[in-house]
Design a protein around this motif. Structure first.
Motif, PDB file in Angstrom:
ATOM      1  N   GLU A 270       0.681  -1.468  -0.291  1.00  0.00           N
ATOM      2  CA  GLU A 270       0.294   0.202   0.003  1.00  0.00           C
ATOM      3  C   GLU A 270       0.749   0.884   0.206  1.00  0.00           C
ATOM      4  N   THR A 271       2.117   1.600   0.329  1.00  0.00           N
ATOM      5  CA  THR A 271       2.749   1.858   0.343  1.00  0.00           C
ATOM      6  C   THR A 271       3.504   2.839  -1.218  1.00  0.00           C
ATOM      7  N   PRO A 272       2.866   4.289  -1.546  1.00  0.00           N
ATOM      8  CA  PRO A 272       3.691   4.469  -2.799  1.00  0.00           C
ATOM      9  C   PRO A 272       4.724   5.226  -2.818  1.00  0.00           C
ATOM     10  N   GLU A 273       5.215   5.549  -3.672  1.00  0.00           N
ATOM     11  CA  GLU A 273       7.066   6.251  -3.362  1.00  0.00           C
ATOM     12  C   GLU A 273       7.049   7.267  -2.762  1.00  0.00           C
ATOM     13  N   LEU A 274       5.700   8.295  -2.407  1.00  0.00           N
ATOM     14  CA  LEU A 274       5.888   9.328  -2.273  1.00  0.00           C
ATOM     15  C   LEU A 274       6.436   9.246  -0.225  1.00  0.00           C
ATOM     16  N   ILE A 275       5.360   8.384   0.097  1.00  0.00           N
ATOM     17  CA  ILE A 275       5.326   7.597   1.870  1.00  0.00           C
ATOM     18  C   ILE A 275       6.912   6.851   1.856  1.00  0.00           C
ATOM     19  N   LEU A 276       7.198   6.350   1.082  1.00  0.00           N
ATOM     20  CA  LEU A 276       8.233   5.881   1.608  1.00  0.00           C
ATOM     21  C   LEU A 276       9.718   6.795   1.757  1.00  0.00           C
ATOM     22  N   GLU A 277       9.822   7.310   0.547  1.00  0.00           N
ATOM     23  CA  GLU A 277      10.511   9.138   0.239  1.00  0.00           C
ATOM     24  C   GLU A 277      10.720   9.724   1.708  1.00  0.00           C
ATOM     25  N   ARG A 278       9.199  10.274   2.197  1.00  0.00           N
ATOM     26  CA  ARG A 278       8.802  10.392   3.534  1.00  0.00           C
ATOM     27  C   ARG A 278       9.368  10.411   5.193  1.00  0.00           C
ATOM     28  N   GLN A 279       8.969   9.092   4.559  1.00  0.00           N
ATOM     29  CA  GLN A 279       9.397   8.033   6.056  1.00  0.00           C
ATOM     30  C   GLN A 279      10.710   8.150   6.389  1.00  0.00           C
ATOM     31  N   PHE A 280      11.176   8.243   5.127  1.00  0.00           N
ATOM     32  CA  PHE A 280      12.854   7.784   5.024  1.00  0.00           C
ATOM     33  C   PHE A 280      13.394   9.345   5.680  1.00  0.00           C
ATOM     34  N   LYS A 281      12.763  10.452   5.047  1.00  0.00           N
ATOM     35  CA  LYS A 281      13.225  11.681   4.986  1.00  0.00           C
ATOM     36  C   LYS A 281      13.908  12.233   6.622  1.00  0.00           C
ATOM     37  N   VAL A 282      12.401  12.071   6.817  1.00  0.00           N
ATOM     38  CA  VAL A 282      12.214  12.824   7.847  1.00  0.00           C
ATOM     39  C   VAL A 282      12.916  11.978   9.107  1.00  0.00           C
ATOM     40  N   ASN A 283      12.400  10.707   9.259  1.00  0.00           N
ATOM     41  CA  ASN A 283      12.388   9.659  10.238  1.00  0.00           C
ATOM     42  C   ASN A 283      14.557   9.064  10.375  1.00  0.00           C
ATOM     43  N   PHE A 284      14.548   9.208   9.477  1.00  0.00           N
ATOM     44  CA  PHE A 284      16.100   8.047   9.225  1.00  0.00           C
ATOM     45  C   PHE A 284      17.286   9.608   8.685  1.00  0.00           C
ATOM     46  N   GLN A 285      16.956   9.914   7.479  1.00  0.00           N
ATOM     47  CA  GLN A 285      17.820  10.599   6.755  1.00  0.00           C
ATOM     48  C   GLN A 285      17.674  12.212   7.329  1.00  0.00           C
ATOM     49  N   ALA A 286      17.520  12.924   8.072  1.00  0.00           N
ATOM     50  CA  ALA A 286      17.519  13.895   9.085  1.00  0.00           C
ATOM     51  C   ALA A 286      18.267  13.758  10.120  1.00  0.00           C
ATOM     52  N   PRO A 287      18.152  12.256  10.725  1.00  0.00           N
ATOM     53  CA  PRO A 287      18.873  12.520  11.927  1.00  0.00           C
ATOM     54  C   PRO A 287      20.517  11.945  11.653  1.00  0.00           C
ATOM     55  N   TYR A 288      20.708  11.043  10.584  1.00  0.00           N
ATOM     56  CA  TYR A 288      21.774  10.877  10.248  1.00  0.00           C
ATOM     57  C   TYR A 288      22.652  12.530   9.610  1.00  0.00           C
ATOM     58  N   LEU A 289      21.770  12.932   8.926  1.00  0.00           N
ATOM     59  CA  LEU A 289      22.464  14.384   8.446  1.00  0.00           C
ATOM     60  C   LEU A 289      22.853  15.356   9.193  1.00  0.00           C
ATOM     61  N   LEU A 290      22.151  15.274  10.581  1.00  0.00           N
ATOM     62  CA  LEU A 290      21.968  16.324  11.641  1.00  0.00           C
ATOM     63  C   LEU A 290      23.055  15.719  12.232  1.00  0.00           C
ATOM     64  N   THR A 291      23.415  14.476  13.041  1.00  0.00           N
ATOM     65  CA  THR A 291      24.383  13.670  13.387  1.00  0.00           C
ATOM     66  C   THR A 291      25.681  13.969  12.372  1.00  0.00           C
ATOM     67  N   GLN A 292      25.856  13.874  11.532  1.00  0.00           N
ATOM     68  CA  GLN A 292      27.285  14.152  10.881  1.00  0.00           C
ATOM     69  C   GLN A 292      27.621  15.765  11.049  1.00  0.00           C
ATOM     70  N   ALA A 293      26.533  16.587  10.443  1.00  0.00           N
ATOM     71  CA  ALA A 293      26.376  17.643  11.035  1.00  0.00           C
ATOM     72  C   ALA A 293      26.988  18.458  12.475  1.00  0.00           C
ATOM     73  N   PHE A 294      26.642  17.765  13.648  1.00  0.00           N
ATOM     74  CA  PHE A 294      26.221  18.110  14.787  1.00  0.00           C
ATOM     75  C   PHE A 294      27.887  18.092  14.930  1.00  0.00           C
ATOM     76  N   ALA A 295      28.659  17.093  14.182  1.00  0.00           N
ATOM     77  CA  ALA A 295      30.173  16.406  14.620  1.00  0.00           C
ATOM     78  C   ALA A 295      30.469  16.721  14.134  1.00  0.00           C
ATOM     79  N   GLN A 296      30.710  17.789  13.102  1.00  0.00           N
ATOM     80  CA  GLN A 296      31.329  18.446  12.142  1.00  0.00           C
ATOM     81  C   GLN A 296      31.750  19.449  13.126  1.00  0.00           C
ATOM     82  N   GLN A 297      30.973  20.188  13.502  1.00  0.00           N
ATOM     83  CA  GLN A 297      30.830  21.822  14.018  1.00  0.00           C
ATOM     84  C   GLN A 297      30.839  20.593  15.506  1.00  0.00           C
ATOM     85  N   CYS A 298      30.135  20.625  15.746  1.00  0.00           N
ATOM     86  CA  CYS A 298      30.510  20.949  17.555  1.00  0.00           C
ATOM     87  C   CYS A 298      31.793  19.900  18.329  1.00  0.00           C
TER      88      CYS A 298
END
Ligand SMILES: NC(=O)c1ccc[n+]([C@@H]2O[C@H](COP(=O)([O-])OP(=O)(O)OC[C@H]3O[C@@H](n4cnc5c(N)ncnc54)[C@H](OP(=O)(O)O)[C@@H]3O)[C@@H](O)[C@H]2O)c1
Length: 254
Positions: free
Chosen positions: A105-133
Motif C-alpha cells: 500500500e506504500t507509494p513512493e511519496l510515503i516511502l520517501e517521506r518516512q525515510f527523509k524525516v525519520n532516518f535521513q534527517a537524524p543521519y545528516l543532523l548527526t553528521q553536521a553536529f559532529a563536524q561543527q560541535c
C-alpha cells in the motif's frame, strides 16, 4: 532556583520539540541545566508558547523552523542553532512521521517521506553536529516496533530499524568525542485517534501490564546523557513488550 541561576551545561537541540514527547525532552533538559533550541515544523504556535513558558522560568531558549521532508540542506539547522548557541552539545532526534501502510500500500511519496524525516534527517543532523560541535551527545528516538516485523507499518518500521543500525554505526565512528545512543519507547503517548479500549488492549500484551508514563522516557534520557560509559545502546522503555515475541515452540504445542 530559577534555571538561569544554575550553571549552564550547554545547549540541547530537540527536533520536534514543541509538542508531545519532544516537549517532555525539552522540560527534562531544561531541568538538567541546558539551554534549549526547540525545532518545529508546522507547530509554530505551540513552539512559541512552549518557548515562552521556558523563558518565564529563566531558561535561555529559541525556536527553529525546518521541514525535513523538503529538498534542503539539513545541516543548515545545526549552523543556525550554533549562531545563536555556539555551545550546542546535545542533539535529540525526536521528529518523526508515522504512516500506517503495508509495503503493497506504500507509494513512493510515503516511502520517501518516512525515510527523509525519520532516518535521513537524524543521519545528516548527526553528521553536521559532529563536524561543527565536535563533542557531546546524540540521542535518537526510535520505537519498540523495531523488535517486531510489523509489516503493516512497512516504511515507518524500516525507517526506525535503519535509524537503530545507524545509532550503533555512528556510535563507533564518532567515539570518543560524541556519544550516540537511542531510546525505543513503547506505548506512552498513543496518537490522539486511539481510544481507551485500544490502549487497554495493548496494555494486556505488555508484561508489566501498564502504559508508560512520559516520566519513564524522561528518565531514560537523563540516564543516557549522564552515564558516560554507555555507547551505541538502544534503551527499550516499553514494559517488556518487545520481549514477547516467543514464536511457536514445543511448550505451547497442543
Ligand atoms: N508517542 C509514543 O508513545 C511513541 C512510541 C514509540 C516511539 N515514539 C517516538 O518518539 C518520538 C516522539 O514521538 P511523539 O509521538 O511525541 O511525536 P509525534 O507527535 O509523532 O511527532 C513528532 C514531531 O515530528 C515533527 N515532524 C513531523 N514531520 C516533520 C517534518 N517534515 N519536518 C520536521 N519535523 C517534522 C512534528 O513537528 P511539528 O509538530 O512542528 O510539525 C512533531 O512535533 C518519535 O520519534 C516517535 O517515533 C513515540
Amino acid at each position: 532556583m530559577p534555571h538561569s541561576e544554575k550553571m549552564s551545561k550547554g545547549t540541547a537541540l530537540i527536533t520536534g520539540g514543541a509538542v508531545r514527547l519532544g516537549k517532555i525532552f525539552c522540560e527534562t533538559l531544561a531541568k538538567a541545566g541546558y539551554k534549549l533550541a526547540i525545532h518545529y515544523n508546522s507547530s509554530s504556535q505551540q513552539a512559541a508558547a512552549t518557548a515562552e513558558k521556558f523563558r518565564k522560568a529563566g531558561v535561555d531558549c529559541e525556536t527553529f523552523q525546518f521541514d525535513f521532508s523538503e529538498k534542503n540542506d539539513v545541516s543548515d539547522l545545526i549552523t543556525n542553532v550554533r549562531k545563536q548557541f555556539p555551545d550546542l552539545n546535545v542533539l535529540i532526534n525526536s521528529a518523526s512521521v508515522y504512516d500506517q501502510a503495508t509495503m503493497m500500500e506504500t507509494p513512493e511519496l510515503i516511502l520517501e517521506r518516512q525515510f527523509k524525516v525519520n532516518f535521513q534527517a537524524p543521519y545528516l543532523l548527526t553528521q553536521a553536529f559532529a563536524q561543527q560541535c565536535r563533542s557531546g551527545n546524540v540521542i535518537n528516538i526510535i520505537d519498540n516496533k523495531i523488535a517486531f516485523n510489523q509489516y503493516q507499518y512497512s516504511a515507518y518500521v524500516l525507517s526506525k530499524k535503519t535509524l537503530a543500525e545507524f545509532t550503533r554505526l555512528a556510535a563507533v565512528e564518532l567515539a570518543p568525542n560524541v556519544r550516540v545512543n537511542g531510546i525505543a519507547p513503547g506505548v506512552v503517548l498513543p496518537a490522539s485517534v486511539r481510544g481507551q479500549d485500544y490502549i487497554d488492549w495493548r496494555v494486556e500484551g505488555i508484561p508489566l501490564k501498564q502504559q508508560g508514563e512520559t516520566d519513564n522516557i524522561a528518565q531514560a534520557l537523563q540516564y543516557l546523557l549522564t552515564n558516560d560509559f554507555v555507547c551505541g545502546q538502544i534503551l527499550f522503555v516499553d514494559g517488556g513488550e518487545s520481549l514477547t515475541n516467543t514464536g511457536q515452540n514445543s511448550a505451547n504445542y497442543k
